[in-house]
Scaffold this active site. Structure first.
Site, PDB file in Angstrom:
ATOM      1  CG  PHE A  12      -1.924   1.592   1.801  1.00  7.72           C
ATOM      2  CD1 PHE A  12      -1.733   1.717   0.773  1.00  7.72           C
ATOM      3  CD2 PHE A  12      -1.790   1.784   3.021  1.00  7.72           C
ATOM      4  CE1 PHE A  12      -2.088   3.006   0.896  1.00  7.72           C
ATOM      5  CE2 PHE A  12      -2.150   2.611   2.985  1.00  7.72           C
ATOM      6  CZ  PHE A  12      -2.163   3.500   2.354  1.00  7.72           C
ATOM      7  CG  ASP A  32       5.265  -6.578  -1.969  1.00  7.62           C
ATOM      8  OD1 ASP A  32       5.667  -7.712  -1.675  1.00  7.62           O
ATOM      9  OD2 ASP A  32       5.111  -5.377  -2.080  1.00  7.62           O
ATOM     10  CG  ASN A  33       7.236 -11.556   0.509  1.00 10.15           C
ATOM     11  OD1 ASN A  33       6.371 -10.504   0.541  1.00 10.15           O
ATOM     12  ND2 ASN A  33       7.932 -12.109   1.714  1.00 10.15           N
ATOM     13  CG  PHE A  35       2.567 -12.195   3.407  1.00 15.79           C
ATOM     14  CD1 PHE A  35       2.310 -13.689   3.334  1.00 15.79           C
ATOM     15  CD2 PHE A  35       2.794 -11.677   4.792  1.00 15.79           C
ATOM     16  CE1 PHE A  35       1.369 -14.086   4.747  1.00 15.79           C
ATOM     17  CE2 PHE A  35       2.490 -12.307   5.769  1.00 15.79           C
ATOM     18  CZ  PHE A  35       1.829 -13.098   5.548  1.00 15.79           C
ATOM     19  CB  THR A  36       0.445  -8.002   3.251  1.00 19.08           C
ATOM     20  OG1 THR A  36       2.016  -7.146   3.350  1.00 19.08           O
ATOM     21  CG2 THR A  36       0.587  -8.829   3.860  1.00 19.08           C
ATOM     22  CG  LEU A  72       8.579   0.353   3.115  1.00 16.71           C
ATOM     23  CD1 LEU A  72       7.367   1.603   1.993  1.00 16.71           C
ATOM     24  CD2 LEU A  72       8.311   2.343   3.761  1.00 16.71           C
ATOM     25  CB  THR A  91       9.389  -9.598   7.212  1.00 20.78           C
ATOM     26  OG1 THR A  91       9.373 -10.722   6.706  1.00 20.78           O
ATOM     27  CG2 THR A  91       9.378  -8.843   6.754  1.00 20.78           C
ATOM     28  CE1 TYR A 115       4.707  -3.548  12.178  1.00 20.99           C
ATOM     29  CE2 TYR A 115       2.888  -2.615  13.935  1.00 20.99           C
ATOM     30  CZ  TYR A 115       3.574  -2.878  12.707  1.00 20.99           C
ATOM     31  OH  TYR A 115       3.879  -1.416  11.829  1.00 20.99           O
ATOM     32  CE  LYS A 119       8.048  -2.490  11.693  1.00 14.62           C
ATOM     33  NZ  LYS A 119       8.246  -2.248   9.989  1.00 14.62           N
TER      34      LYS A 119
END
Length: 281
Positions: A12, A32-33, A35-36, A72, A91, A115, A119
Site C-alpha cells: 500500500f 516484494d514477496n 505476502f501482503t 517498508l 521480516t 509486530y 519493530k
C-alpha cells in the site's frame, strides 16, 4: 538521478512511494514477496524504463548498487502479521539486518507482540549499525495511514468501514467505539518520508509521521456512511484485549526537522479519494 531501493514496494505505502520517486526522475528497484503487497499496485509503473520489479523476501540477503533504501517490508495489518508471527519477526529483524548490511556496503559514510517487538528490535539494529558502522539511517514511525491501493482484506478500520458501507453491510466496531485514532492520507506520509530521507546525515530520528486530527471509531463510521450514502447500521463487538484506547502522534519534531512538514489532506477529502478507489475495484 538516484538509484533507490524500496522493500515492500508493491504494498500500500510502498507503491505510492515508488510512483512519487519515479515522478522525481529516480531509478527505482521495488522488492516484494507479495505476502501482503500486490503486483497490481505497481503494474502501471512497469512501463517506466526506470522502474524494476523483483520478487524477493527481505529475510534473504539481496545485493544491489543503490544510493538510498526505504525499508517498508513487513506486514502492518494484524490480519497478516498474526498469520505467521515468526515470519513477521524474521521480516522485521532479518530484513533490517540485510538492508543495513546492504546500506553498509553502498553507503560511503500480546497478539501484537510479534509486530511491536520486531519493530523495536529493528530500530535498535538501525541505531547500532549507525553508531558502529557509520551507516546513514533515517527512522520514522508511521501512524494510521489510508488511501488507494489498500488491500480489501487487511483488517484495517478505514478499509473495513468503507467496504462494509459500499456493500450496505453492518459496520463492525469493536468496543464501545469511543477509542480514538488519528488517520493520515498516504500522500502526506509519502511527502514526510521523502523529506526525512533528505535531511542532513546527522539527523536519524525517530520522527513521528502522522495526522494529529483525532476521531473516535463512532465518528469515523458515521462519516463513511454519509460519504458513501450507505444504509449500513453500526454494530458492536467485544474489544480485543490489546487494543489501545487512543493513538495520536506528536508531530512537533517532524514540523521542526522536515521543512515545516505537516498533513494537508483532511479526513473527509482523503476518505472521498479512498472510497472512489474501492468503488473502482
Amino acid at each position: 538521478m538516484k538509484q533507490i531501493l524500496i522493500t515492500g514496494g508493491a504494498g500500500f505505502i510502498g507503491s505510492h512511494l515508488c510512483a512519487r520517486l519515479l515522478e522525481e526522475g529516480n531509478e527505482v528497484i521495488c522488492l516484494d514477496n507479495y505476502f501482503t503487497g500486490s503486483k497490481e499496485n505497481v503494474i502501471p509503473l512497469l512501463k517506466n524504463p526506470h522502474f524494476e520489479l523483483i520478487r524477493h523476501d527481505v529475510s534473504i540477503p539481496f545485493q544491489a548498487e543503490v544510493d538510498e533504501i526505504y525499508n517498508l517490508a513487513c506486514p502492518a495489518s494484524p490480519v497478516y502479521y498474526q498469520i505467521d508471527p515468526i515470519q513477521t519477526i524474521k521480516t522485521s529483524v532479518l530484513g533490517a539486518v540485510n538492508m543495513l548490511g546492504l546500506a553498509k556496503r553502498v553507503n560511503a559514510i500480546g497478539p501484537r507482540s510479534c509486530y511491536d517487538e520486531g519493530k523495536r528490535c529493528a530500530e535498535t539494529l538501525f541505531m547500532d549499525y549507525h553508531r558502529q558502522n557509520k551507516v546513514r539511517i533515517k527512522i520514522i514511525r508511521i501512524f494510521n495511514t489510508y488511501g488507494p491501493n489498500m488491500s480489501t482484506n487487511d483488517g484495517r478500520v478505514v478499509s473495513n468501514f468503507i467496504i462494509q458501507a459500499l456493500q450496505n453491510k453492518d459496520i463492525t466496531i469493536y468496543g464501545d467505539g469511543n477509542q480514538t485514532r488519528s488517520f493520515q492520507y498516504v500522500d502526506d506520509l509519502i511527502e514526510g518520508m521523502i523529506r526525512m530521507m533528505n535531511t542532513s546525515d546527522d539527523f536519524t530520528g525517530p520522527v513521528n509521521i502522522g495526522n494529529q486530527g483525532e476521531f473516535s471509531m463512532n465518528e469515523l463510521a458515521k462519516i463513511v456512511i454519509r460519504l458513501t450514502n450507505s444504509s449500513s447500521k453500526i454494530v458492536y463487538r467485544p474489544l480485543p484485549g490489546d487494543d489501545p484506547k487512543q493513538r495520536k502522534p506528536d508531530i512537533t519534531l517532524a514540523k521542526e526537522k522536515l521543512d515545516g512538514w505537516e498533513p494537508t489532506v483532511c479526513l473527509e477529502e482523503g476518505l472521498k479519494k479512498t472510497i472512489l478507489y474501492f468503488k473502482s475495484l
